[in-house]
Design an enzyme around this catalytic site. Structure first.
Site, PDB file in Angstrom:
ATOM      1  CE1 TYR A 142     -43.217  -7.211  31.012  1.00 12.34           C
ATOM      2  CE2 TYR A 142     -41.966  -9.250  30.912  1.00 12.34           C
ATOM      3  CZ  TYR A 142     -42.006  -7.879  31.061  1.00 12.34           C
ATOM      4  OH  TYR A 142     -40.842  -7.173  31.270  1.00 12.34           O
ATOM      5  CG  ASP A 237     -49.479  -7.667  36.807  1.00 12.16           C
ATOM      6  OD1 ASP A 237     -48.437  -8.142  36.288  1.00 12.16           O
ATOM      7  OD2 ASP A 237     -49.699  -6.445  36.874  1.00 12.16           O
ATOM      8  CE  LYS A 265     -47.890  -1.411  31.516  1.00 11.76           C
ATOM      9  NZ  LYS A 265     -46.914  -1.250  30.437  1.00 11.76           N
TER      10      LYS A 265
HETATM   11  P1  KE4 Z   1     -42.824  -2.282  34.105  1.00 11.44           P
HETATM   12  O1  KE4 Z   1     -41.719  -2.841  34.979  1.00 11.44           O
HETATM   13  O2  KE4 Z   1     -42.464  -2.344  32.628  1.00 11.44           O
HETATM   14  O3  KE4 Z   1     -43.303  -0.903  34.548  1.00 11.44           O
HETATM   15  O4  KE4 Z   1     -44.105  -3.216  34.317  1.00 11.44           O
HETATM   16  C1  KE4 Z   1     -43.995  -4.593  34.094  1.00 11.44           C
HETATM   17  C2  KE4 Z   1     -45.376  -5.161  33.802  1.00 11.44           C
HETATM   18  C3  KE4 Z   1     -46.018  -5.858  34.802  1.00 11.44           C
HETATM   19  N1  KE4 Z   1     -47.253  -6.378  34.604  1.00 11.44           N
HETATM   20  C4  KE4 Z   1     -47.895  -6.210  33.420  1.00 11.44           C
HETATM   21  C5  KE4 Z   1     -49.262  -6.796  33.240  1.00 11.44           C
HETATM   22  C6  KE4 Z   1     -47.271  -5.494  32.357  1.00 11.44           C
HETATM   23  O5  KE4 Z   1     -47.914  -5.359  31.169  1.00 11.44           O
HETATM   24  C7  KE4 Z   1     -45.989  -4.958  32.554  1.00 11.44           C
HETATM   25  C8  KE4 Z   1     -45.238  -4.211  31.459  1.00 11.44           C
HETATM   26  N2  KE4 Z   1     -45.905  -4.122  30.191  1.00 11.44           N
HETATM   27  C9  KE4 Z   1     -45.048  -4.021  29.039  1.00 11.44           C
HETATM   28  C10 KE4 Z   1     -45.967  -3.895  27.814  1.00 11.44           C
HETATM   29  N3  KE4 Z   1     -46.548  -5.130  27.448  1.00 11.44           N
HETATM   30  C11 KE4 Z   1     -44.079  -2.895  29.135  1.00 11.44           C
HETATM   31  C12 KE4 Z   1     -43.454  -2.468  27.823  1.00 11.44           C
HETATM   32  C13 KE4 Z   1     -41.988  -2.803  27.784  1.00 11.44           C
HETATM   33  O6  KE4 Z   1     -41.603  -3.863  28.333  1.00 11.44           O
HETATM   34  O7  KE4 Z   1     -41.227  -2.003  27.187  1.00 11.44           O
END
Ligand code: KE4
Length: 426
Positions: A142, A237, A265
């Protein structure tokens, strides 16, 4: 009805699914999400006064635990002088200098406001810099919710059971090619079938959105070599692994160089921050000094920079934190394995650094297909048994447990005991 349940009923009237991010709705585990009022160290408190040991940690940012005094002070000292100017501040420079100092192979950074935005921008830069259109990603990984990445996505998209989102046009998805994690041959086939058309391969150096799946020995180095052979860029990533696996992130932890790295994060310390970074040659292709456009009203927001910088400074000053967090995660992994054996529960536990994930399957989990053999109903029951005992886990099988430096030996022993009791009920 509990206060959380009352709030959830109200929330569902004005927020889609009652939440601002799908995984929070507890749909994969049932029941009603807990509305949180406070976090301190490794613990959170909900609206009904119930306390939990927290292994979500805002999905990664709270690597030092909640309400760290140094971070709160940095935020307070900054905010009393104004929240946002839309003009350069010294803090943005200090933040970029800090990241360049900590992370190998990067010379320049651009701040954005989320991991999604960081990935979206890095992909645009890779396409602009190479003049190529195709991107290779891995099924189950993801990278946020930009259109091109919602193809075979993990995390919430997987949890929703709709790996490909509605609203993503064929045009947006057609240049995204899908490979299998830990399978270099699947990557090579795509590169050979798209000669000189692949701009980049994007990978989670540890796949932490299909649970936790570590890279097999040679996998990341193999991607590096394939990128060099085919003139594609390698994008790590590191929204989860950045500053978590090591101060220098996965590049330092595994000793493999990426061309572009995305962050989120931890660099926000709990505030909304993302970033992408790379060599000067690549990054100076970004506006205003280059032809790849990207912008953002709150990018480099001084309050968010203050929080992130304070967190990175603590990680720099206390490198021993990484070994402590890894030992904590290993303790939990070992106790989960022992309890599962004791109670005859089929379980695989993957653990890398401060990340771990129990899968309810007897198939070793080294790829997306194996992760999907997990019994998600058993995970849901385990989740709810742990919640009842005061341990707050990810409300989905396809997420990670995040250990922080704030988790004490007492927390770990309590969690191990709760897990043993919970597994006994399955
Ligand atoms: P954000 O747009 O949510 O800040 O980041 C996206 C993203 C990009 N790359 C990786 C490897 C990530 O894990 C994420 C977001 N992680 C999820 C948790 N698995 C966010 C939690 C959610 O979607 O509420």
């Amino acid at each position: 009805m509990t206060r959380s349940e009352q709030l959830f009923e109200r929330a569902k009237k004005v927020l889609p699914g009652g939440v601002n991010s799908p995984v929070r709705a507890f749909r994969a585990v049932g029941g009603s999400p807990r509305f949180i009022v406070k976090g301190l160290g490794s613990h959170i408190l909900d609206e009904d006064g119930l306390e939990y040991i927290d292994f979500v940690g805002s999905w990664g940012p709270m690597v030092l635990g909640h309400s760290h005094p140094d971070i709160l002070k940095a935020v307070y000292d900054r905010m009393v002088n104004g929240l946002s100017f839309g003009a350069p501040t010294a803090l943005e420079v200090e933040m970029a200098e800090k990241m360049v100092e900590m992370v190998p192979h990067i010379e320049m950074v651009r701040m954005v406001n989320s991991g999604t935005e960081a990935v979206m921008s890095a992909l645009r830069l890779a396409r602009g810099a190479t003049g190529r259109d195709k991107i290779i990603k891995f099924e189950g990984c993801y990278h946020g919710h930009s259109d091109a990445m919602l193809v075979g996505a993990g995390s919430g998209a997987l949890t929703q059971g709709e790996p490909d989102s509605k609203g993503v046009t064929k045009g947006a998805a057609q240049d995204t090619l899908m490979a299998q994690y830990n399978d270099l041959a699947s990557v090579e086939r795509l590169l050979e079938a798209n000669l000189e058309r692949v701009a980049a391969i994007i990978v989670e150096p540890v796949a932490a959105n299909m649970g936790v799946v570590p890279p097999k020995d040679g996998f990341l180095q193999g991607l590096r070599e394939l990128c060099d052979k085919h003139g594609a860029l390698l994008i790590f990533d590191e929204v989860i692994t950045g500053f978590r696996l090591a101060a220098g992130g996965a590049q330092a932890y595994f000793g493999v160089r990426a061309d572009l790295v995305t962050f989120g994060k931890i660099i926000g310390g709990g505030m909304p921050v993302g970033a992408y970074a790379g060599s000067r040659v690549l990054m100076e292709q970004v506006a205003p000094c280059g032809p790849v456009y990207q912008a953002g009203t709150l990018s480099g927001n001084p309050v968010a920079m203050a929080a992130g910088l304070a967190q990175l400074q603590i990680l720099t000053d206390h490198p021993e934190i990484y070994a402590v967090m890894e030992a904590s995660a290993q303790y939990l992994a070992n106790h989960l394995r022992a309890s599962a054996d004791k109670h005859g529960v089929k379980m695989q536990v993957n653990q890398v650094g401060s990340l771990l994930c129990p899968y309810f399957t007897d198939t070793p989990v080294d790829c997306f297909a194996a992760a999907k053999t997990s019994d998600t109903k058993q995970y849901a029951k385990y989740f709810n048994e742990m919640l009842l005992r005061g341990v707050y886990l990810a409300p989905s099988q396809f997420e990670a447990m995040f250990v922080s430096s704030a988790h004490t030996q007492k927390d770990l022993a309590f969690t191990a005991q709760a897990a043993d009791e919970s597994l006994a009920t399955l």
